[in-house]
Design an enzyme around this catalytic site. Sequence first.
Site, mmCIF file in Angstrom:
data_model
loop_
_atom_site.group_PDB
_atom_site.id
_atom_site.type_symbol
_atom_site.label_atom_id
_atom_site.label_comp_id
_atom_site.label_asym_id
_atom_site.label_seq_id
_atom_site.Cartn_x
_atom_site.Cartn_y
_atom_site.Cartn_z
ATOM 1 C CG HIS A 141 -8.263 -8.470 37.078
ATOM 2 N ND1 HIS A 141 -7.989 -9.841 37.742
ATOM 3 C CD2 HIS A 141 -9.696 -8.485 37.503
ATOM 4 C CE1 HIS A 141 -8.543 -9.705 38.934
ATOM 5 N NE2 HIS A 141 -9.961 -9.633 38.320
ATOM 6 C CG HIS A 142 -11.476 -9.827 33.720
ATOM 7 N ND1 HIS A 142 -10.521 -11.156 34.289
ATOM 8 C CD2 HIS A 142 -12.613 -10.022 35.205
ATOM 9 C CE1 HIS A 142 -11.388 -11.323 35.522
ATOM 10 N NE2 HIS A 142 -11.829 -10.659 35.821
ATOM 11 C CB CYS A 143 -10.866 -4.669 30.159
ATOM 12 S SG CYS A 143 -10.782 -3.270 28.355
ATOM 13 C CD GLN A 183 -5.572 -15.933 34.191
ATOM 14 O OE1 GLN A 183 -5.989 -16.795 34.183
ATOM 15 N NE2 GLN A 183 -4.687 -15.552 33.264
ATOM 16 C CG ASN A 185 -8.264 -12.458 31.596
ATOM 17 O OD1 ASN A 185 -8.490 -11.789 32.871
ATOM 18 N ND2 ASN A 185 -7.956 -12.787 30.104
#
Length: 353
Positions: A141-143, A183, A185
């Site tokens: 979920h950070h990509c 988070q 992002n």
Amino acid sequence: PHRTELYEEPPLGCWPIVYSPDYNITFMGLEKLHPFDAGKWGKVINFLKEEKLIADDLIVQAREATDEDLLVVHTRRYLNKLKWSFVVATITEIPPVAFLPNFVVQRKVLKPLRTQTGGTIMAGKLAVDRGWAINVGGGFHHCSSDKGGGFCAYADITLAIKFLFERVQGVSRATIIDLDAHQGNGHERDFMDDPRVYIMDAYNRYIYPGDGFAKRAIKRKVELEWGTEDSEYLQKVHTHVEGALNEFKPDIVVYNAGTDILDGDPLGGLAISPQGIVKRDEVVFRAARSRGVPVLMVTSGGYQKRTARIIADSILNLHSLGLLGREQAACALGSPSLDQMVRDSAKDFSNLS
């Protein structure tokens, strides 16, 4: 849309649980330089096999996402950047990777991540067909489309949702419930101005990535303090998951079930017990399944040795509560195969004894 093998029907008689031995990153001990347990995914499967929930021929084999699949979201420029080992070293936070020839990095680091990404895309379609699906990996979920980070080299959550929007009739609204300690992002940046996607994110407000720009995409933001414990956490998750699903009626829920909220996680900074994690997953599945909304779960972050056991226990718990319905367990629409029926009756018999 382009032709993809990821949306081909899996063989008869499978559970919508997606995995491949290719998920696991093992390379000269390099994987030990990251706090990540890079064999976590295989361990989850082994625990589920020991408990007789699954067998190799009963799960869906993940396939590697091709460049063409990845280009549904990623820019060509970003994918070309991954041909530089130092870029991959930065994204995965394993510095020695910078010194390896890129063909080794592609095979040993990026191929496992591409296979997990293919697994998430496959699980998206399975969830819509069966009511639920679990990719034992994924949750990067950070990509976002043009930038990786935090161990995430491909935007599998964005990809799974875009594939569904483009290829599956009747799927035009999605809710992301992101309960990893960090988070999310990446998907937030990707869906910043997309009214079809509703994002709920509960995370430790003080840790990586602290992406203020991406926060603007969160419709339901649950910012947690250091050391948050079970009772407060579960109450907040319950309130906000219910609120999110009442506020926006999606056709699919993508549930990012990070286990880095576990007490003692060196990166998460929260203090949730193993039982708390199992309960959390139950809250999300109950909320989605009771509304008849398909749910796709990915396992995301979780950096301790005991993580795999907790994920397996959670899946066993969901099964024992009937939240992973047997009615969806046959791997193709139509009647279950004979050997599936034999296996089911054998299972029922062993449950009695």
